[in-house]
Design a protein around this motif. Structure first.
Motif, short mmCIF file in Angstrom:
data_model
loop_
_atom_site.label_atom_id
_atom_site.label_comp_id
_atom_site.label_asym_id
_atom_site.label_seq_id
_atom_site.Cartn_x
_atom_site.Cartn_y
_atom_site.Cartn_z
N ASP A 86 11.90 21.54 130.09
CA ASP A 86 13.27 22.28 131.44
C ASP A 86 13.35 21.03 132.54
O ASP A 86 12.20 19.99 131.78
N ILE A 87 14.35 21.32 133.41
CA ILE A 87 14.61 20.09 134.44
C ILE A 87 15.05 21.58 134.99
O ILE A 87 15.89 22.11 134.37
N LEU A 88 14.21 21.08 136.14
CA LEU A 88 14.10 21.52 136.72
C LEU A 88 14.02 21.49 138.54
O LEU A 88 13.86 20.38 139.01
N TYR A 89 14.95 22.27 139.29
CA TYR A 89 14.24 21.56 141.10
C TYR A 89 13.23 22.68 141.53
O TYR A 89 13.05 24.21 141.63
N ASP A 90 12.09 21.70 142.53
CA ASP A 90 11.36 22.44 143.34
C ASP A 90 11.26 22.13 144.62
O ASP A 90 11.44 20.74 145.33
N ASN A 91 12.02 23.22 145.50
CA ASN A 91 12.11 23.17 146.74
C ASN A 91 11.18 22.79 147.57
O ASN A 91 11.08 22.67 148.68
N SER A 92 9.56 22.29 147.22
CA SER A 92 8.21 22.52 148.26
C SER A 92 7.92 21.27 148.67
O SER A 92 8.58 20.24 148.64
N ASP A 93 8.11 21.60 150.23
CA ASP A 93 8.15 20.75 151.34
C ASP A 93 6.28 19.41 150.63
O ASP A 93 6.73 18.16 151.04
N ALA A 94 5.93 19.74 149.88
CA ALA A 94 4.70 19.45 149.29
C ALA A 94 5.24 18.14 148.67
O ALA A 94 4.25 17.16 148.83
N VAL A 95 5.93 18.35 147.60
CA VAL A 95 6.91 17.31 146.85
C VAL A 95 7.68 16.72 147.44
O VAL A 95 8.37 16.82 148.27
N THR A 96 7.31 14.66 147.03
CA THR A 96 8.48 13.84 147.13
C THR A 96 10.06 13.57 146.10
O THR A 96 10.55 13.67 146.63
N GLN A 97 9.38 13.96 144.69
CA GLN A 97 10.53 13.73 144.00
C GLN A 97 10.34 15.77 143.58
O GLN A 97 9.79 16.34 142.55
N HIS A 98 12.37 16.00 144.18
CA HIS A 98 12.26 17.46 143.69
C HIS A 98 12.11 17.68 142.40
O HIS A 98 12.20 19.28 142.21
N PHE A 99 13.10 16.84 141.44
CA PHE A 99 13.93 17.41 140.70
C PHE A 99 12.40 16.74 138.87
O PHE A 99 11.57 15.85 139.14
N LYS A 100 11.93 17.50 138.41
CA LYS A 100 10.78 17.61 137.11
C LYS A 100 11.63 17.71 135.74
O LYS A 100 12.37 19.10 135.95
N VAL A 101 11.19 17.21 134.98
CA VAL A 101 11.30 17.62 133.79
C VAL A 101 9.73 18.45 133.09
O VAL A 101 8.82 17.81 133.07
N VAL A 102 10.28 19.52 132.78
CA VAL A 102 9.01 20.43 132.05
C VAL A 102 8.54 20.34 130.37
O VAL A 102 9.93 20.10 129.81
N THR A 103 7.68 20.25 129.90
CA THR A 103 7.72 19.74 128.39
C THR A 103 6.11 21.06 128.33
O THR A 103 5.50 20.90 128.66
#
Length: 850
Positions: A86-103
Motif C-alpha cells: 500500500d501507498i498511503l498518506y498520513d497527515n499526523s503532525d508528529a511525522v515528517t514523512q507523510h507518504f508511507k509504503v506498507v507491506t
C-alpha cells in the motif's frame, strides 16, 4: 516547407490537440462525503494483472486543496496470496514523512514527502517498481529513489485499487482528497496498460493500449469540472439584492435589504449577517474593496454611497429615500486604486440608455459627472466590464446612438478601453455581427498576460434562457464558447448576472439573481474550473455561414491555402529585413500609422540591442541579468513600484526622501508601519538587484538612491536623458540613437501610477521637441524618407501632433505619394475628432502650404 503545411493541417483538423490542455484526471471524493459516496478506482474489475517478471506501476498525483482531512490509501496492490503493498498518506503532525509504503501489516523502510506547494499545485509522478530479480520494491518520487527488501513471487498476479476499496477483507473508505491521472503499467520495461483518466462522464476508465478498461466508483472527473458549470448554492433574500466578490479568497457576497450572505467557494462555507433594513433600489450596485474590507452600496441616481464594514458588521449610514429607482439599471462599475475612486459607466432607465461616466472619490466623499471626451462610448446597458491597472475594458451591450429607446436601439459588439488617466475611451475593435444577438453579464475576467478575456453572454429577448461563457482576445475580434450553459431567467428590472474569478481555487464563479413574484431575490451560484474547455455555442464563425465539414474539395482548398500561407510567411519574413521596425506598444498610434511605409535601405537605427545587464523602461519594463535572463518576474507589484521610484528619482533628480517614499507608497500607514514596510521591501529589492552587476541602493546623502554604473549596466532611460538634455538640435546620428531607444514603445507603457504621470509627460514632451527641432533644421528635399519615419516616431508619443502630420504629408507629397498624404490627413482628422470632440479645420492645400 511540406512539414509546416502538414503541421498546419494537423492543427486545423484536430483543434483538440491544443484545446484539451492539462485539464483531466480523476478526483476522489473523501471525508466530505459519506462512506458509500467516496471514490475508488479498480483497474481490472473482475480480473487480476499477471506479469512475467519485474513490473512497474506509475501515476501522476496531486491533492485537492481546502479539504477537511488528508489521510488514507492512495493505492493498494493485493496479490493472489492476499499480501498487500500500500501507498498511503498520513497527515499526523508528529511525522515528517507523510507518504508511507506498507507491506502486509508493517511499515516498510520507504517513507517520503512532497513539498506542499508541489503537492497542491503540480502533478507529481510516482513510480512503484516490483523487482523479483532484485528481491525488492523501489519507489521513485521526483529525483529520489527509495528501496525496501522484499521477497517477491515472479509469477504473482495482482489486484490494483486506488482510493476507496471494496475487495475481500481489504475494504477501506479512508481516502485522501486527491486526483490522479496517466496511470501506467509496464512489464519488463514494455508499456502494457495506460489509463489517461480523461473521461467526462459515466464510470468507465478507458485504457488505450490493451483496451482493458477500469471501473471508477463515484468518479469526480476533472475534465468534466472544466466543462460543466457546477451549481453550488442557492439563497433566497427578501426584497432586491445585489452581488459582489472578494476574488482573492473566493468569497461571494449577496447583499440584501436586511441580510448579507457570505459564501466561500473553496470550503462551501456560508454565513449570514442581519442588520436593520436598508434602502435598496433596483439600480443599486455593490462593490467589494479589499483594502478597506468593506462593501460599498452605490445609489447611482441619488449620487450617494454607503459602506458595510465586514469587521463590525454595520453600515455607516442609510439613504433616506424609499422610491424604487431604475435610472441606471445594469450600469457597469469598477474601483480604481490609483485615485481611490469608483467609476460607473452607462445604464438604462425610463426609456433611455445612458452614456454617463460618473466618479465617486472615496477620499473626499465627492461625486462627479465626467465630461465625455470622445464619441466612442455610445449609450448602453448590459455590457461587460473588466478592470485593469490603468482603467477598464468594456465590451458590447444594448442601446442607441441617441440614447432614446424609441430611436433604433441595437446590440453593440465593440471592445472599448477606458483610460482612467485622461478619462477617455478608445475602440479596440468591432466584433462581427453574430447569427443570434446577445448581451453580456455585468463583469468580464481579464487575463492581460495572455491578452484575453472571459465573459458571459445571453439573448435579451427571452425570459427562459441560458448564459454561455466565451473566451475572446483583447487584440483581435476572435472568440469561442467554452464550458456548458447556465440556466437564466432574464427580465430587465428583475434579474441580474455577474461573473467573477476565484483566484484561490482557480475557478470562474457565475451568479444569477432573479426576483420572484413574492418580492424575493433568488441568488444562484455556479463554478467552473479553469482553464475551461471549448463548448458548444457562438463562435466568430457565426458572423457569416457556419463552417461545413471537410469534403475532398475542401481539404484540397485548405491545402492550397496552407501552402499560400507558408509562402506568404517566407515572403514577409524576407521583406521585413528591409522595412523599419514599429514599436510593439504603439497601439495608441495605430490609426495615424495605418499608411504603408516607404521602403528604404536598412540603417543602423534598428541594430540589435544587447540584453545582458540591461534595464529597459521604454515599452514594457524589463530587466536582464549578466547572462541575458529576464528577471522582471521576480518583482512583486510593490517591489516593482519601489524599484521605479528609486531609479527615476535617482536618475532624474537627487534621490527621494523617506517622507516622500511614505507619501507615494505607504500613505495609508502610520510612521512606524511605513518604516517597517520600507525596510522589509528594500531588503527584498536588494536581493533581486544582486542579479545585476552594478545596481546598489544607498542612503549616503540622506536621500534614498539607486546607484547604477552605466558602464556596466545599460539603462535606456539614462541614455535617453544624455541625448535630450540641453534642448539642443541633435544631428542625424543622435536622432537615430534616440529612435533606437524609443522604438520599444512609449515610456513604461504598461504601468500606471499617479506619481509616474509627471515623468511620462516630461519624456513625451522632450522626445517630440527633439524630433521637431531636428525636422526644422533640415531641408525637405535632402531626406524626405527619413522625415516620414521621424513623423511616425512622434506619433508614437503624440498621435494628434499637428506638426508631425504636416511634416509627413509634405514629405509624402514631395515623393509624389499624394494619395498617401491624403490618407494621412484623413486618419489624423478622424483621430483628432475622436479625442477632442470637434472637427479638424485644415484641408490638404492648407496643410501643404502651412
Amino acid at each position: 516547407m511540406l512539414f509546416c503545411v502538414f503541421l498546419l493541417l494537423t492543427c486545423i483538423s484536430n483543434p483538440a490537440v491544443f484545446a484539451q490542455g492539462q485539464a483531466y484526471g480523476l478526483g476522489f471524493e473523501s471525508f466530505e462525503s459519506v462512506q458509500d459516496k467516496r471514490t475508488g478506482l479498480d483497474l481490472s474489475p473482475g480480473s487480476n494483472f499477471c506479469f512475467k517478471g519485474d513490473f512497474e506501476l506509475s501515476f501522476e498525483l496531486s491533492f485537492l486543496p481546502d479539504k477537511k482531512n488528508y489521510f488514507g490509501y492512495i493505492v493498494r496492490l493485493i496479490d493472489d496470496n492476499n499480501r498487500n503493498i500500500d501507498i498511503l498518506y498520513d497527515n499526523s503532525d508528529a511525522v515528517t514523512q507523510h507518504f508511507k509504503v506498507v507491506t502486509g501489516d508493517r511499515f516498510s523502510t520507504i517513507a517520503f514527502d512532497i513539498p506542499e506547494q508541489d503537492l497542491f499545485q503540480k502533478w507529481n509522478r510516482i513510480r512503484l517498481i516490483y523487482s523479483s530479480s532484485q528481491k525488492e520494491i523501489r519507489l521513485i518520487s521526483g529525483t529520489r529513489t527509495f528501496r525496501h527488501a522484499l521477497t517477491v513471487n515472479p509469477t504473482s498476479c495482482f489486484k490494483i485499487l486506488f482510493g476507496a476499496t471494496r475487495y475481500k477483507n481489504f475494504n477501506t473508505t479512508d481516502v485522501p482528497p486527491m486526483k490522479i491521472r496517466n496511470v501506467q503499467l509496464t512489464d519488463n520495461g514494455a508499456l502494457k496498460y495506460h489509463w489517461p483518466l480523461d473521461e467526462m462522464k459515466e464510470s468507465k476508465a478507458g485504457e488505450i493500449v490493451s483496451h482493458k478498461d477500469g471501473l471508477a466508483t463515484n468518479p469526480l472527473w476533472i475534465k468534466k469540472m472544466h466543462y460543466d458549470w457546477q451549481p453550488l448554492r442557492t439563497f433566497t433574500l427578501q426584497g432586491p439584492a445585489r452581488v459582489t466578490c472578494d476574488q482573492e479568497s473566493g468569497t461571494v457576497f449577496v447583499v440584501g435589504e436586511d441580510t448579507l450572505v457570505s459564501y466561500r467557494v473553496a470550503t462551501d462555507a456560508v454565513s449570514y449577517r442581519s442588520y436593520p433594513a436598508q434602502s435598496f433600489f433596483m439600480d443599486n450596485q455593490v462593490l467589494f474593496d479589499k483594502s478597506k474590507n468593506q462593501i460599498f452600496n452605490l445609489f447611482i441616481n441619488e449620487k450617494q454611497v454607503t459602506a458595510f464594514d465586514l469587521k463590525t458588521g454595520t453600515w455607516n449610514r442609510n439613504v433616506a429615500d424609499s422610491s424604487q429607482k431604475t435610472h441606471f439599471l445594469h450600469a457597469n462599475k469598477f474601483f480604481n486604486p490609483l485615485d481611490s475612486s469608483i467609476y460607473m459607466l452607462g445604464g438604462y432607465g425610463h426609456l433611455e440608455y445612458k452614456a454617463n461616466i460618473q466618479k465617486y472619490d472615496l477620499k473626499s466623499s465627492s461625486w462627479a459627472d465626467l465630461t465625455k471626451r470622445d464619441t466612442v462610448f455610445n449609450p448602453r446597458y448590459l455590457a461587460a466590464l473588466g478592470r485593469t491597472e490603468g482603467g477598464a475594458y468594456l465590451i458590447g451591450g444594448y442601446g442607441s446612438t441617441t440614447g432614446k429607446q424609441v430611436l433604433n436601439p441595437r446590440n453593440w459588439y465593440d471592445l472599448l478601453y477606458f483610460n482612467v488617466r485622461d478619462q477617455s475611451f478608445r475602440q479596440i475593435y468591432q466584433l462581427p455581427t453574430p447569427g443570434e444577438d446577445f448581451v453580456f453579464a455585468n463583469s468580464m475576467v481579464i487575463n492581460e498576460k495572455e491578452d484575453s478575456y472571459y465573459a458571459l453572454i445571453f439573448p435579451k429577448d427571452k425570459f427562459q434562457t441560458e448564459m454561455q461563457l466565451i473566451r475572446g482576445s483583447l487584440k483581435t475580434p476572435d472568440y469561442e464558447a467554452v464550458g456548458s450553459k447556465i440556466p437564466f431567467q432574464f427580465l430587465d428590472t428583475g434579474s441580474y448576472a455577474d461573473l467573477f474569478y476565484d483566484k484561490h481555487t482557480c475557478r470562474f464563479v457565475a451568479v444569477t439573481l432573479h426576483k420572484n413574484d413574492r418580492n424575493q431575490t433568488v441568488a444562484s451560484i455556479y463554478s467552473l474550473y479553469s482553464p475551461p474547455l471549448p463548448g458548444s455555442g457562438p463562435t466568430i464563425q457565426e458572423a457569416g455561414e457556419k463552417s461545413p465539414g471537410f469534403s475532398g474539395a475542401g481539404l484540397l482548398a485548405l491545402l492550397a491555402g496552407a501552402i499560400a500561407l507558408v509562402l506568404a510567411f517566407i515572403y514577409f519574413k524576407n521583406k521585413k529585413r528591409i522595412q523599419p521596425a514599429i514599436p510593439a506598444n504603439a497601439d495608441h498610434a495605430v490609426t495615424v500609422d495605418s499608411v504603408p511605409e516607404i521602403e528604404v535601405a536598412p540603417t543602423q537605427e534598428f541594430s540589435p540591442i544587447p540584453l545582458q545587464n540591461s534595464i529597459f523602461l521604454f515599452g514594457n519594463l524589463q530587466l536582464f541579468d549578466e547572462d541575458g535572463r529576464e528577471i522582471t518576474k521576480l518583482f512583486t507589484p510593490l517591489l516593482k513600484e519601489l524599484f521605479l521610484v528609486l531609479l527615476l528619482y535617482s536618475t532624474r533628480r537627487e534621490g527621494i526622501s523617506s517622507e516622500k517614499l511614505k507619501e507615494l507608497l505607504w500613505f495609508d500607514k502610520s510612521a512606524d508601519s511605513a518604516r517597517n514596510n520600507r525596510s522589509v521591501n528594500i531588503a527584498k529589492l536588494k536581493a533581486v538587484l544582486e542579479k545585476l552587476k552594478s545596481a546598489v541602493i544607498s542612503k549616503e546623502t540622506g536621500y534614498w538612491r539607486l546607484n547604477v554604473d552605466y558602464d556596466i549596466t545599460r539603462v535606456d532611460y539614462a541614455e535617453y536623458l544624455a541625448l535630450v538634455s540641453g534642448k539642443r538640435i541633435l544631428n542625424k546620428h543622435e536622432i537615430t540613437r534616440l529612435a533606437n531607444i524609443t522604438k520599444r514603445g512609449s515610456f513604461l507603457s504598461n504601468l500606471e501610477y499617479e506619481w509616474l504621470d509627471s515623468f511620462k509627460s516630461e519624456v513625451s514632451n522632450e522626445i517630440v521637441d527633439a524630433y521637431l527641432r531636428y525636422a526644422g533644421s533640415v531641408n525637405m528635399a535632402d531626406d524626405p524618407e527619413f522625415l516620414i519615419r521621424l513623423a511616425n516616431y512622434i506619433f508614437y508619443f503624440d498621435p494628434v501632433n499637428e506638426e508631425a502630420m504636416i511634416l509627413k504629408c509634405k514629405a509624402l507629397a514631395h515623393l509624389g505619394k499624394h494619395s498617401l498624404a491624403k490618407t494621412t490627413l484623413e486618419n489624423f482628422a478622424r483621430e483628432y475628432s475622436r479625442i477632442y470632440g470637434e472637427e479638424f479645420s485644415k484641408d490638404m492645400p492648407e496643410v501643404l502650404h502651412s
